[in-house]
Enzyme design. Structure first.
Site, PDB file in Angstrom:
ATOM      1  NE  ARG A  87     -72.796 -25.110  39.368  1.00  0.00           N
ATOM      2  CZ  ARG A  87     -72.167 -24.720  40.722  1.00  0.00           C
ATOM      3  NH1 ARG A  87     -71.072 -25.088  40.849  1.00  0.00           N
ATOM      4  NH2 ARG A  87     -72.254 -23.642  40.936  1.00  0.00           N
ATOM      5  CE  LYS A 101     -67.857  -7.384  51.117  1.00  0.00           C
ATOM      6  NZ  LYS A 101     -67.417  -8.026  50.212  1.00  0.00           N
ATOM      7  N   GLY A 143     -77.023 -19.351  44.217  1.00  0.00           N
ATOM      8  CA  GLY A 143     -76.284 -18.325  45.520  1.00  0.00           C
ATOM      9  C   GLY A 143     -76.793 -18.505  47.094  1.00  0.00           C
ATOM     10  N   GLY A 169     -73.424 -15.788  39.950  1.00  0.00           N
ATOM     11  CA  GLY A 169     -72.968 -14.632  39.639  1.00  0.00           C
ATOM     12  C   GLY A 169     -73.385 -14.220  38.387  1.00  0.00           C
TER      13      GLY A 169
HETATM   14  P1  AMP Z   1     -75.003 -12.406  49.985  1.00  0.00           P
HETATM   15  O1  AMP Z   1     -74.059 -13.268  49.434  1.00  0.00           O
HETATM   16  O2  AMP Z   1     -74.213 -11.160  49.999  1.00  0.00           O
HETATM   17  O3  AMP Z   1     -75.891 -13.223  49.514  1.00  0.00           O
HETATM   18  O4  AMP Z   1     -74.400 -12.393  51.530  1.00  0.00           O
HETATM   19  C1  AMP Z   1     -75.144 -13.728  52.027  1.00  0.00           C
HETATM   20  C2  AMP Z   1     -75.234 -13.683  52.934  1.00  0.00           C
HETATM   21  O5  AMP Z   1     -75.329 -12.192  54.138  1.00  0.00           O
HETATM   22  C3  AMP Z   1     -74.825 -14.749  54.255  1.00  0.00           C
HETATM   23  O6  AMP Z   1     -74.339 -15.688  54.855  1.00  0.00           O
HETATM   24  C4  AMP Z   1     -76.065 -14.280  55.414  1.00  0.00           C
HETATM   25  O7  AMP Z   1     -75.125 -14.756  57.123  1.00  0.00           O
HETATM   26  C5  AMP Z   1     -75.186 -12.829  55.734  1.00  0.00           C
HETATM   27  N1  AMP Z   1     -75.905 -11.801  55.890  1.00  0.00           N
HETATM   28  C6  AMP Z   1     -77.118 -12.159  55.954  1.00  0.00           C
HETATM   29  N2  AMP Z   1     -77.745 -10.486  57.236  1.00  0.00           N
HETATM   30  C7  AMP Z   1     -76.966  -9.849  57.603  1.00  0.00           C
HETATM   31  C8  AMP Z   1     -76.630  -9.414  59.013  1.00  0.00           C
HETATM   32  N3  AMP Z   1     -77.623  -8.167  59.580  1.00  0.00           N
HETATM   33  N4  AMP Z   1     -75.645  -9.663  59.489  1.00  0.00           N
HETATM   34  C9  AMP Z   1     -74.516 -10.252  59.345  1.00  0.00           C
HETATM   35  N5  AMP Z   1     -74.264 -11.583  57.821  1.00  0.00           N
HETATM   36  C10 AMP Z   1     -75.492 -11.504  57.102  1.00  0.00           C
END
Ligand code: AMP
Length: 394
Positions: A37, A200, A350, A373
């Site tokens: 950064r 999610k 992220g 974010g």
């Molecule tokens: P996000 O911060 O929402 O982009 O999510 C990223 C996280 O989602 C990472 O740490 C991944 O390990 C997790 N992730 C992705 N696919 C899966 C899955 N099928 N089951 C559990 N965690 C997951």
């Protein structure tokens, strides 16, 4: 949203208040573990110095709570690192708007870093008095803190407001983020493919809705694919799902029609571990005792083909548990396809930024966003007050 940049204005003899993002990770002994950064802010700072100006840098670091533990959130290590990177002295003020800040700003130091803005409660509350003090330090305001652009903290909104009548511009980092995450999306080369993954659906609803309105295809991966599978009446075994988002997923499926593309197969494990028993199942047919941990090989190659034909690609969120091989295969396949393509490729901040770096493809894409974010909010099509109020290109 074309904004004037630090390259568009006279700098000679000017003091520029630059809102940077020096929110760097520190270890127990206050050593910076990743100075990316700070390095990202160098082009703007160097432009000011070569233009004959002085730079007063302001930033937050972490979430100090004013409980006597604040020392560990000091920006001093960032100021020291900046001095090394610039190879010139950097004056550090031990407060934000106090006596030391005033003294350092009034000295002939070419670069000054003020202490962590969040040491003053006025930063989070957008306090006008605090903002006016900061505003009084400079002739020009420059926002180069993309990671904070979706926020309305004092240094982001009240300070430029208090500097009305003075030049208020974006730095090179923010200019580049706006170019890729906003301007290019306003008139994308087609086919335009978005790949959305991660844990999610709830985090990505706004992004999915916005991109369904702009893209030719929206490809879904990660755990959120299982909430969509449930919405289609499928079986997802022990996969990570959000049952309360199934109705919303149904709505998105209906709105998205053929644009919204779901995995056709899923790489599963019987536990959440690299050495679990593994098996590929047809999407929506995962039996009890198994959980989906990655998109399957057919899905990976289908998504790679769609990426290969695309002219613009946006990617946000891993396709599976990429931190745990072999469940990084789907994420790797998508990253490889993006790296190999000639499309304009934009990687949201992220985890997808971390994934593309970890896989070694960061140099082969057009843009890796520095904001988590902020990059999601921009992909949702949101306008940022912190950017809106800055000087527009005529
Ligand atoms: P996000 O911060 O929402 O982009 O999510 C990223 C996280 O989602 C990472 O740490 C991944 O390990 C997790 N992730 C992705 N696919 C899966 C899955 N099928 N089951 C559990 N965690 C997951």
């Amino acid at each position: 949203m074309a904004k004037q940049t630090i390259a568009d204005i006279p700098l000679n003899g000017k003091t520029v208040l630059v809102r940077v993002d020096f929110n760097v990770p520190l270890d127990e002994s206050q050593q910076i573990t990743d100075d990316r950064r700070i390095r990202m802010a160098l082009p703007t700072i160097e432009k000011i110095l070569t233009g004959g100006g002085r730079a007063v840098l302001i930033s937050h670091l972490g979430r100090p709570e004013g409980n006597g533990q604040d020392e560990k959130f000091s920006l001093q290590p960032a100021a020291d690192r900046l001095s090394e990177l610039l190879d010139r002295p950097v004056a550090f003020a031990k407060d934000t708007i106090g006596v030391d800040a005033r003294q350092k700003v009034d000295s002939n130091a070419e670069v000054v870093v003020l202490e962590n803005l969040r040491f003053n409660a006025g930063e989070k509350t957008g306090d006008i008095n605090f903002a006016e003090h900061l505003a009084g330090f400079a002739d020009v305001y420059c926002n180069d803190a993309f990671g904070t652009c979706h926020r309305t903290d004092a240094s982001m909104v009240a300070v430029p407001k208090a500097m009305q009548g003075k030049r208020r511009v974006v730095g090179f980092l923010v200019a580049r983020e706006i170019e890729y995450l906003s301007d290019i999306l306003a008139d994308p080369a087609r086919p335009f493919v978005a790949i959305l993954g991660g844990a999610k659906v709830s985090d990505k609803i706004g992004v999915i809705e916005n991109l369904l309105g702009i893209c030719d295809h929206v490809l879904i991966g990660g755990a959120m694919a299982y909430t969509f599978a449930l919405a289609r009446g499928g079986h997802v075994g022990d996969s990570l799902v959000e049952p309360d988002k199934v109705e919303l997923a149904k709505q998105l499926l209906q709105d998205g029609g053929e644009k919204l593309i779901l995995p056709v197969d899923t790489h599963c494990g019987d536990t959440f571990a690299a050495d679990c028993n593994k098996q590929v199942f047809v999407a929506g047919e995962i039996p009890a005792g198994f959980m989906g941990l990655d998109i399957g090989p057919q899905t990976a190659s289908h998504y790679a083909n769609l990426v290969a034909d695309a002219k613009t690609v946006v990617w946000n969120g891993p396709m599976g548990v990429f931190e745990m091989p072999p469940f990084d295969a789907g994420t790797r396949a998508v990253a490889e396809a993006i790296a190999d393509s000639d499309a304009i490729s934009i990687i949201g901040g992220g985890d997808s930024a971390a994934a593309i770096e970890q896989l070694g493809f960061a140099d082969q894409v057009s843009h890796v966003s520095t904001g988590g974010g902020a990059s999601l909010a921009m992909l949702e099509g949101k306008n940022f007050a912190a950017v809106e109020m800055l000087d527009q290109v005529d």
